[in-house]
Design an enzyme around this catalytic site. Structure first.
Site, PDB file in Angstrom:
ATOM      1  N   LYS A 112     -38.273  14.809  47.716  1.00  9.19           N
ATOM      2  CA  LYS A 112     -39.638  14.057  47.703  1.00  9.19           C
ATOM      3  C   LYS A 112     -40.664  15.029  47.888  1.00  9.19           C
ATOM      4  O   LYS A 112     -41.838  14.654  47.339  1.00  9.19           O
ATOM      5  CB  LYS A 112     -39.528  12.703  48.231  1.00  9.19           C
ATOM      6  CG  LYS A 112     -38.535  11.933  47.654  1.00  9.19           C
ATOM      7  CD  LYS A 112     -38.439  10.413  47.912  1.00  9.19           C
ATOM      8  CE  LYS A 112     -37.650   9.278  47.108  1.00  9.19           C
ATOM      9  NZ  LYS A 112     -36.215   9.797  47.254  1.00  9.19           N
TER      10      LYS A 112
HETATM   11  C1  LIG Z   1     -35.478   9.361  46.577  1.00 10.49           C
HETATM   12  C2  LIG Z   1     -34.057  10.061  46.675  1.00 10.49           C
HETATM   13  C3  LIG Z   1     -33.144   9.860  45.489  1.00 10.49           C
HETATM   14  C4  LIG Z   1     -33.244   9.221  44.279  1.00 10.49           C
HETATM   15  O1  LIG Z   1     -34.145   9.714  43.442  1.00 10.49           O
HETATM   16  P1  LIG Z   1     -34.931   8.915  42.117  1.00 10.49           P
HETATM   17  O2  LIG Z   1     -35.821   9.961  41.694  1.00 10.49           O
HETATM   18  O3  LIG Z   1     -35.334   7.677  42.902  1.00 10.49           O
HETATM   19  O4  LIG Z   1     -34.090   8.644  41.207  1.00 10.49           O
HETATM   20  C5  LIG Z   1     -31.875  10.645  45.801  1.00 10.49           C
HETATM   21  N1  LIG Z   1     -31.607  11.326  46.818  1.00 10.49           N
HETATM   22  C6  LIG Z   1     -32.468  11.373  47.753  1.00 10.49           C
HETATM   23  C7  LIG Z   1     -32.122  12.009  49.172  1.00 10.49           C
HETATM   24  C8  LIG Z   1     -33.722  10.547  47.766  1.00 10.49           C
HETATM   25  O5  LIG Z   1     -34.673  10.774  48.807  1.00 10.49           O
END
Ligand SMILES: *Cc1c(COP(=O)(O)O)cnc(C)c1O
Length: 462
Positions: A112
């Protein structure tokens, strides 16, 4: 380049407005009116570019000229200086034709950061240019909150109030938010669940008596800037392969469908992808859609991979829009139906189209643990539980196994001790930059689940 709503009933807006936007007025999500398409020769010509140079190539067309080249380059550079690997998103070989794309070298150890560093810097750029300020209010169950705080902690034009459920995030996740020593960061531990936090934030945005005149901004997974920033590493992963293969598959641990939708945009831009594998945990609404045309709401099942514990996938609407040839009316009709019945299915021709590039898989906790163990035994690598779902999906779905498969490693394993203990693998330590986080003072306010108390606190600090 303009941006329009997936429900086709809102005015088009420009890139600078997209930076601060949440949902469009008609309830849809913003999409660019065009997606640039590149010949393979052009894409191959980008081999050897650094991560930030490549990011400039990919992102520039989406900005519609809002920033000069020099300003865009500066924003990109600033967004990726806090990463502790010189490659930013290094590709690691796992086995024959299987790779991990490590997306956890940013400040909060999860992918993120790629998007929220970029969003924070674009926001600061815009606010400086307009001499404006905003107040960000968000709710988090863990990862998004810390990445959002890291993304704007340095901006003196932003104040951020982050609500998390008291005693319901992991200690490390809480500390990643509460040990940030910046005067513009406010953490609120609400006595309630994540849903209570989310409901309260929604109420704040909907109450003019509170929201009026405040320049409130949400941080959520539907902001287009987040998708845009994530497109880059799909190209970067492909370009790191030697020699460049004819095509690749990506397996993506998925919750709100933001990350894998960025992969879909990369595919539309001309990146030779033969398969996009949607890896879910037991919260399998997306798997049920691709397997059985059944997108129906269930209840959230807590799992070892909490960042994928979702009821509905907020970015899925963007895929529906594209699969319906940008027909906003058709999407609005589907989403209205979903709101009424909690169920959605598409025309069989639309499903066939989706399946021409997507496949899906659901990986429960038992298989997550087994996969972490197996990857350690066979490849001497320790992966996080989200990444494990990606590996299980890559191995468990039918796709061209003679071309490389790249699994997105979405978080650092050290954040998920419980999974390592369950899988009986050596415990990975936190990287250097998080050492000492256990001893740093924390700053947060515990508050009752009471609208008046929380908003009074926010008003007092604005
Ligand atoms: C947010 C997240 C996901 C999922 O990603 P999306 O874009 O919501 O599909 C997967 N793994 C981790 C570690 C995350 O923080």
């Amino acid at each position: 380049m303009k941006y329009v709503s997936t429900r086709g009933n809102s005015p088009a807006i420009t890139f600078d407005a997209v930076i601060t936007s949440g949902l469009a007025p008609d309830g849809g999500l913003y999409m660019p009116t065009e997606i640039p398409k590149y010949p393979l020769a052009t894409i191959k010509g980008w081999k050897g570019l650094s991560y930030t140079e490549l990011a400039f190539q990919i992102i520039k067309p989406f900005t519609g000229g809002y920033l000069s080249d020099a300003d865009l380059k500066a924003v990109i550079e600033k967004s990726y200086t806090g990463f502790d690997d010189p490659k930013i998103a290094p590709l690691k070989k796992l086995g024959k034709d299987e790779y991990l794309l490590e997306l956890f070298h940013g400040p909060t150890l999860a992918f993120k950061d790629f998007a929220l560093q970029m969003l924070g810097n674009l926001l600061d750029y815009k606010l400086t240019r307009e001499n404006e300020h905003v107040t960000i209010i968000g709710a988090t169950s863990g990862d998004t909150g810390s990445a959002a705080i890291e993304g704007c902690r340095k901006s003196d034009r932003v104040k951020i109030f982050m609500l998390h459920p008291n005693n319901r995030t992991s200690p490390i996740q809480r500390r990643q938010m509460t040990t940030i020593d910046s005067p513009n960061v406010y953490n609120i531990a609400l006595e309630g669940t994540f849903d209570d936090c989310q409901d309260m934030v929604k109420e704040m945005f909907n109450k003019p008596a509170f929201a009026g005149g405040k320049h409130l901004m949400a941080v959520n997974s539907i902001n287009w800037i987040r998708i845009m920033a994530q497109i880059v590493y799909y190209f970067y992963a492909y370009l790191q392969l030697e020699p460049l293969p004819k095509s690749v598959a990506f397996s993506v641990p998925t919750g709100n469908f933001g990350d894998i939708f960025a992969g879909y945009v990369a595919y539309k831009m001309g990146l030779p992808i033969n398969r996009l594998i949607v890896a879910t945990n037991a919260n399998d609404i997306l798997h049920r859609f691709f397997a059985k045309n059944d997108y129906s709401k269930g209840t959230v099942k807590p799992s070892l991979s909490p960042s994928m514990d979702i009821q509905v996938s907020s970015n899925f609407e963007r895929l529906l829009y594209d699969l319906h040839s940008s027909n906003g009316k058709a999407v609005a009709k589907l989403m209205d139906g979903f709101k009424k019945t909690n169920k959605l299915s598409v025309d069989p021709t639309v499903l066939t189209l989706a399946r021409s590039i997507f496949t899906s898989y659901s990986c429960d906790d038992a298989q997550t643990v087994k996969t972490i163990k197996a990857v350690h035994t066979e490849c001497n690598e320790i992966i996080c539980p989200h990444t494990a779902a990606g590996v299980a999906a890559a191995n468990g779905t039918a796709h061209d196994k003679n071309s490389p498969t790249i699994v997105l490693a979405t978080a650092h394993p050290a954040k998920f001790i419980e999974s390592m203990l369950k899988a009986d693998v050596p415990i990975v330590k936190l990287p250097e930059k998080l050492k000492g986080i256990e001893d740093k003072p924390e700053r947060f306010e515990v508050m009752p689940n009471d609208f008046y108390t929380v908003t009074e606190y926010i008003n007092k600090n604005l």
